[in-house]
Design a protein around this motif. Structure first.
Motif, PDB file in Angstrom:
ATOM      1  N   VAL A  96       0.842  -1.203   0.000  1.00  0.00           N
ATOM      2  CA  VAL A  96       0.000   0.000   0.000  1.00  0.00           C
ATOM      3  C   VAL A  96       0.875   1.250   0.000  1.00  0.00           C
ATOM      4  O   VAL A  96       0.605   2.207  -0.725  1.00  0.00           O
ATOM      5  N   ARG A 100       0.863   4.175  -3.094  1.00  0.00           N
ATOM      6  CA  ARG A 100       0.020   5.272  -2.582  1.00  0.00           C
ATOM      7  C   ARG A 100      -0.092   6.450  -3.535  1.00  0.00           C
ATOM      8  O   ARG A 100      -1.090   7.160  -3.527  1.00  0.00           O
ATOM      9  N   LYS A 110      -7.375  -0.770  -2.252  1.00  0.00           N
ATOM     10  CA  LYS A 110      -8.277  -0.432  -1.157  1.00  0.00           C
ATOM     11  C   LYS A 110      -9.599  -1.207  -1.303  1.00  0.00           C
ATOM     12  O   LYS A 110     -10.100  -1.773  -0.328  1.00  0.00           O
ATOM     13  N   ASP A 111     -10.139  -1.272  -2.512  1.00  0.00           N
ATOM     14  CA  ASP A 111     -11.365  -2.041  -2.759  1.00  0.00           C
ATOM     15  C   ASP A 111     -11.157  -3.523  -2.458  1.00  0.00           C
ATOM     16  O   ASP A 111     -12.011  -4.165  -1.843  1.00  0.00           O
ATOM     17  N   THR A 114     -10.912  -4.113   1.291  1.00  0.00           N
ATOM     18  CA  THR A 114     -12.231  -3.972   1.899  1.00  0.00           C
ATOM     19  C   THR A 114     -13.070  -5.214   1.642  1.00  0.00           C
ATOM     20  O   THR A 114     -13.719  -5.754   2.548  1.00  0.00           O
TER      21      THR A 114
END
Length: 133
Positions: A96, A100, A110-111, A114
């Motif tokens: 990550v 970034r 990020k998806d 999640t």
């Protein structure tokens, strides 16, 4: 009919000058002893290429070039991730951190993270419902 003469020309040049990274050390390859390294993502890349508008059966040379790029990207990211954070270990936070500044990659990671958490919660709830009572 030649769909992509540039890739065909590149493939012809590759046949004339093989790269060291394409040849296995042992000589007994998983592809029938042809002396080339095993392709790890060919099936998935073919499906992705078709999904993005390529022919249903893209040229093998095109898939091989794309796979070389993917493996190079993964290798570079892994080496960078190993050099930051805890030495010799790759953690999610390291990946990550490296992506970034690339908004598209960052949003995708990020998806995916999640969704992974949602799947973990759903599995836990399912297990508790079936085995917890």
């Amino acid at each position: 009919m030649d769909r992509d003469p540039f890739l065909r020309k590149m493939a012809d040049e590759e046949d004339e000058q093989p790269f060291d990274e394409d040849v296995e050390e042992s000589g007994s390859g998983a592809e029938g002893g042809q002396g080339r390294r095993k392709r790890l993502f060919s099936k998935e890349l073919r499906c992705m290429m078709y999904g993005f508008g390529d022919d249903q059966n893209p040229y093998t040379e095109s898939v091989d070039i794309l796979e070389d790029l993917v493996i190079e990207f993964i290798t570079e990211m892994t080496h960078k991730a190993m050099s930051i954070g805890r030495q010799g270990r790759v953690q999610v936070e390291d990946i990550v951190f490296l992506i970034r500044k690339d908004p598209r990659k960052f949003a995708r990671v990020k998806d995916l993270l999640t969704m992974n958490e949602e799947l973990k919660r759903a599995r836990k709830a399912f297990d508790e419902a079936n085995y917890g009572s």
